[in-house]
Design an enzyme around this catalytic site. Structure first.
Site, PDB file in Angstrom:
ATOM      1  N   TYR A  55      -1.809   3.791   0.386  1.00 22.11           N
ATOM      2  CA  TYR A  55      -2.559   2.819  -0.795  1.00 22.11           C
ATOM      3  C   TYR A  55      -3.139   2.304  -1.043  1.00 22.11           C
ATOM      4  CZ  TYR A  55      -3.150  -1.417  -2.839  1.00 22.11           C
ATOM      5  OH  TYR A  55      -3.897  -2.895  -3.311  1.00 22.11           O
ATOM      6  N   GLU A  82      -4.286  -0.643  -9.314  1.00 21.63           N
ATOM      7  CA  GLU A  82      -3.719  -0.691  -8.002  1.00 21.63           C
ATOM      8  C   GLU A  82      -2.916   1.071  -7.927  1.00 21.63           C
ATOM      9  OE1 GLU A  82      -1.154  -2.923  -5.125  1.00 21.63           O
ATOM     10  OE2 GLU A  82       0.211  -2.233  -6.072  1.00 21.63           O
TER      11      GLU A  82
END
Ligand code: GDP
Ligand code: MN
Length: 376
Positions: A101, A189
């Site tokens: 992530y 993101e």
């Protein structure tokens, strides 16, 4: 404003972040053609403005072009979190060794952006954030210095990324930060950022949220707004020049001025209630504006009482009262309404409303208490 995955990834790629090759399709034929162009395994991905597409069946691997077409038909028939899927992204499938992530958002408390990374990337990142937050590493970014490469290196080392990938990771982290800054984003993101079988990093998913207040600086990005993906009420409110945000509570609020709207929500909570929305009708609210505001609020089935809190300055209380009457006529108000009007032309406003069965209040505290009681 949220961007679609393919839009986010295109912006990432412009700053040197590696993304899979692929194109957008709105039907099976087009998906098959893209599949043939790409050759080999492809992944078909629903382009909707919500996360969790994978778990909802909106991300499917196809072994050939024909299967890509079949998956496209299936995915275009889905509704994901209530949203229709109008387009899919057909991309070369990545062979995934591990999922990282990597994201950047504003940390309001720290008054600066923060970059976050975790070795536990992928579809369960929310669970990681909730249950094992220590698995997410953070680096705060000085807005004047920007992200420094040593900070990206800290993240790489902190998530135990093998050294062989650090150079690519740092390059991607800097590119993500650059994209975030350039576009006036509030969030950018990559989840997952994958390590492929070929030992390279690749941004397999992309998500961005842009600051609506900065869109004037980015007319090209403003054009990307996908109106049918926003909550219908918020679009309608924007068209009427109202600022509306739906919340989870049960007391509908109609207020003039953002500060007063915030104070109204606070006082409802203070007395034990829950506001159903934030709504600022703005200054000089006309009768039509007030009527559309009431229509929007009352469409929310959870609203059990309405609190109208108007401070008449430029806005005239009698004009607001007329709007309330118009709306009551038109929409058939089915819940108790508490009204507090104060300021310019308040007597006239109150007089207009005496005929209707509204509950009046002379202070904000009294109005909040009465609205909570009426909702019980
Ligand atoms: P999200 O569920 O909306 O976040 O959609 P993602 O694009 O993140 O996809 C969900 C998951 O599908 C990813 O975490 C991957 O595990 C998997 N996935 C997505 N793209 C590929 C791909 O190209 N190859 C493989 N093997 N898996 C993929
Ligand atoms: Mn994802």
């Amino acid at each position: 404003m949220k961007l679609h995955e393919h839009e986010s990834k295109t912006l990432f790629a412009a700053n040197g972040i590696p993304i899979p090759r692929g194109r957008i399709a709105d039907g099976a034929r087009q998906a098959r053609a893209i599949g043939r162009d790409l050759g080999g395994c492809v992944v078909v991905k629903a382009q909707v403005l919500v996360g969790g597409r994978g778990k909802a069946g909106g991300v499917k691997i196809a072994v050939n072009a024909r299967e890509a077409g079949k998956h496209t038909t299936e995915i275009l028939a889905l509704r994901i979190a209530g949203l229709a899927v109008r387009k899919v992204l057909v991309e070369e499938a990545a062979t995934i060794r591990s999922e990282i992530y990597l994201g950047i958002a504003n940390d309001r408390a720290a008054r600066r952006p923060v970059m976050m990374a975790s070795a536990a990337g992928g579809v369960d990142i929310e669970q990681v954030a909730a249950q094992t937050p220590e698995e997410i590493l953070r680096e705060h970014i000085d807005p004047f210095l920007g992200l420094r490469s040593f900070q990206a290196r800290n993240l790489a080392s902190g998530i135990n990324l093998p050294r062989a990938h650090w150079e690519e990771f740092i390059h991607i982290a800097l590119g993500l930060h650059q994209t975030f800054v350039e576009t006036d984003a509030t969030m950018a993101e990559i989840n997952p950022l994958v390590v492929t079988e070929e030992e390279h990093l690749l941004a397999v998913d992309g998500k961005m949220v842009l600051d609506d207040n900065a869109l004037v600086r980015h007319p090209d990005l403003a054009e990307l707004r996908d109106v049918d993906a926003d909550a219908g009420e918020e679009v309608e409110a924007r068209e009427h020049g109202l600022s509306y945000v739906a919340l989870d509570g049960y007391i509908g609020c109609m207020v003039n001025g953002a500060g007063l709207a915030m104070a109204t929500m606070d006082i409802i909570k203070h007395f034990g209630g829950e506001p159903a929305n934030f709504l600022d009708v703005g200054g000089g609210a006309s009768a039509e504006k007030v009527a559309s505001a009431l229509r929007i609020i009352l469409r929310d089935g959870r609203v059990r009482a309405l609190l109208i809190n108007i401070f008449g300055g430029i806005t005239r209380c009698d004009e607001v009262a007329r709007g309330v009457l118009v709306a009551m006529d038109e929409v058939g108000v089915r819940v108790p309404m508490v009204v507090r009007l104060e300021g310019t032309n308040e007597e006239e406003g109150r007089r207009l409303l005496t005929e209707s069965d509204l509950i009046t209040a002379s202070s904000l505290a009294e109005a909040a208490r009465k609205a909570i009681a009426a909702a019980a």
